[in-house]
Design an enzyme around this catalytic site. Structure first.
Site, PDB file in Angstrom:
ATOM      1  CB  THR A 263       0.420  -8.408  10.401  1.00 18.37           C
ATOM      2  OG1 THR A 263       0.263  -7.809   9.106  1.00 18.37           O
ATOM      3  CG2 THR A 263       0.185  -9.904  10.313  1.00 18.37           C
TER       4      THR A 263
ATOM      5  CG  HIS B 154      -2.075  -0.975   1.041  1.00 19.03           C
ATOM      6  ND1 HIS B 154      -2.784  -1.487   2.106  1.00 19.03           N
ATOM      7  CD2 HIS B 154      -2.632  -1.531  -0.076  1.00 19.03           C
ATOM      8  CE1 HIS B 154      -3.718  -2.317   1.652  1.00 19.03           C
ATOM      9  NE2 HIS B 154      -3.643  -2.353   0.337  1.00 19.03           N
TER      10      HIS B 154
ATOM     11  CG  HIS C 140      -6.513  -4.201   5.435  1.00 24.22           C
ATOM     12  ND1 HIS C 140      -5.611  -5.210   5.176  1.00 24.22           N
ATOM     13  CD2 HIS C 140      -5.797  -3.046   5.416  1.00 24.22           C
ATOM     14  CE1 HIS C 140      -4.406  -4.692   5.011  1.00 24.22           C
ATOM     15  NE2 HIS C 140      -4.494  -3.384   5.143  1.00 24.22           N
TER      16      HIS C 140
ATOM     17  CD  GLU D  13      -2.688  -8.756   7.631  1.00 24.03           C
ATOM     18  OE1 GLU D  13      -2.587  -9.358   8.718  1.00 24.03           O
ATOM     19  OE2 GLU D  13      -2.076  -7.691   7.380  1.00 24.03           O
TER      20      GLU D  13
ATOM     21  CB  CYS E   7       3.996 -10.631   4.644  1.00 21.78           C
ATOM     22  SG  CYS E   7       5.040 -10.545   6.118  1.00 21.78           S
TER      23      CYS E   7
END
Length: 333
Positions: free
Chosen positions: A186, A63, A146, A148, A118
């Site tokens: 995270t 991002h 979001h 993630e 990640c």
């Protein structure tokens, strides 16, 4: 340049003292790229070198506007959905991770996938799968929508509830209060996450903790550095994009830790000179998806306004490096 002020952890809330009077910049260390972002960006670069353009990337690889624009100029094509990628093409999954359904969609289109998720996000995915197999209710602390959070929740959609903030706890219901665990995105504010968990534990006293910290080391380290310098700053400038969760959190942390003002900027040109009125000490940091060239631009701009003295404030030293995805690792000689 004045010597580094090593605050250390746990002494991060101590006052910063460097013996410098007049206008100055306190520069947070660590800042900028984390190991997961470094790996993701290099993954796209290596894929372009190996296969040539275009290389498709599902969602922004990280991002940050500058990074995305730079990779797009090099031949990366960013798409929102898997069906936007031509059949048989190469697609990179972003650092934020994807749900299992995305892998199924990619296979159906015969896409050549490179997963730049990640490893610390993958860890949370694996935790979600593990506790879903054991039939736990999983309370995922994170921001609804979001990328993630969407990816992690997709690992166990029948078991995961997203808890967006402390006030959302009141709406949470579970099947068995003795089989509940919390996991987290995270890139959250450590303090706000702990407040959410505190409220969850009031409601569910036997709530289990994750096997290990879900909020990544880099997110925590950058917040600790900001907490160290913010009490000495009238202004903190965070270099990062508005859609970067960890960058936005740094603004909140700076304000909560005592800075009079804090602003998020993508580029040096975004700095409003009126922010500097009456300001002696400016804190500067950057989110985990921000290349150092953007920080240097901000420091150069501040120097033009008389803030030429830069004092690093060091709270941690980061050495972690993640291996690249096997599809684009250099061949062994």
């Amino acid at each position: 340049m004045p010597p580094t002020i090593n605050m250390g952890i746990p002494g991060a809330s101590s006052s910063v003292t460097g013996g410098v009077s007049g206008k100055r910049v306190l520069l947070a260390e660590p800042r900028g790229y984390c190991a997961g972002v470094d790996r993701a960006v290099e993954t796209v670069e290596r894929a372009l070198e190996k296969h040539g353009a275009p290389v498709y990337v599902r969602h922004e690889i990280v991002h940050n506007r500058y990074v995305v624009d730079t990779l797009a100029k090099a031949g990366a094509v960013f798409v929102e959905q898997t069906d936007e990628v031509p059949e048989g093409a190469i697609v990179v999954f972003s650092a934020h991770g994807v749900a299992p359904t995305v892998h199924v969609e990619a296979a159906a289109r015969n896409l050549k996938t490179i997963d730049a998720t990640c490893p610390l996000v993958t860890k949370v995915h694996n935790e979600a799968k593990r506790f879903a197999r054991d039939d736990y209710d999983i309370l995922l602390v994170g921001h609804e929508g979001h990328e993630e959070v969407v990816g992690t929740a997709g690992e166990a959609p029948d078991h995961v509830q997203v808890v967006d903030n402390p006030d959302a706890v009141d709406k949470v219901t579970v099947r068995d209060p003795d089989k509940v665990i919390w996991l987290s995105q995270t890139t959250l504010s450590v303090d706000e996450t702990m407040e959410t968990v505190r409220r969850l534990r009031e409601k569910f006293p036997t709530l289990q903790d994750p096997p290990s910290d879900d909020i990544c080391y880099a997110t925590q380290n950058r917040q600790v550095a900001v907490k160290a310098m913010a009490p000495e700053c009238e202004l903190v400038i965070v270099v990062g994009s508005k859609n970067s969760s960890n960058s936005v959190r740094l603004v909140e942390v700076a304000l909560g830790a005592g800075s009079d003002a804090a602003h998020l900027v993508d580029y040096a040109e975004d700095i409003d000179p009126t922010w500097l009125n009456g300001v002696t000490t400016v804190g500067v940091t950057s989110g985990a998806s921000v290349p150092e060239v953007l920080v240097r631009g901000v420091l150069d701009r501040l120097a033009e306004y008389g803030y030429g003295t830069v004092q690093p404030v060091t709270t941690a030293n980061e050495t972690l490096v993640f291996a690249l995805p096997r599809e684009i690792r250099p061949a062994r000689s």
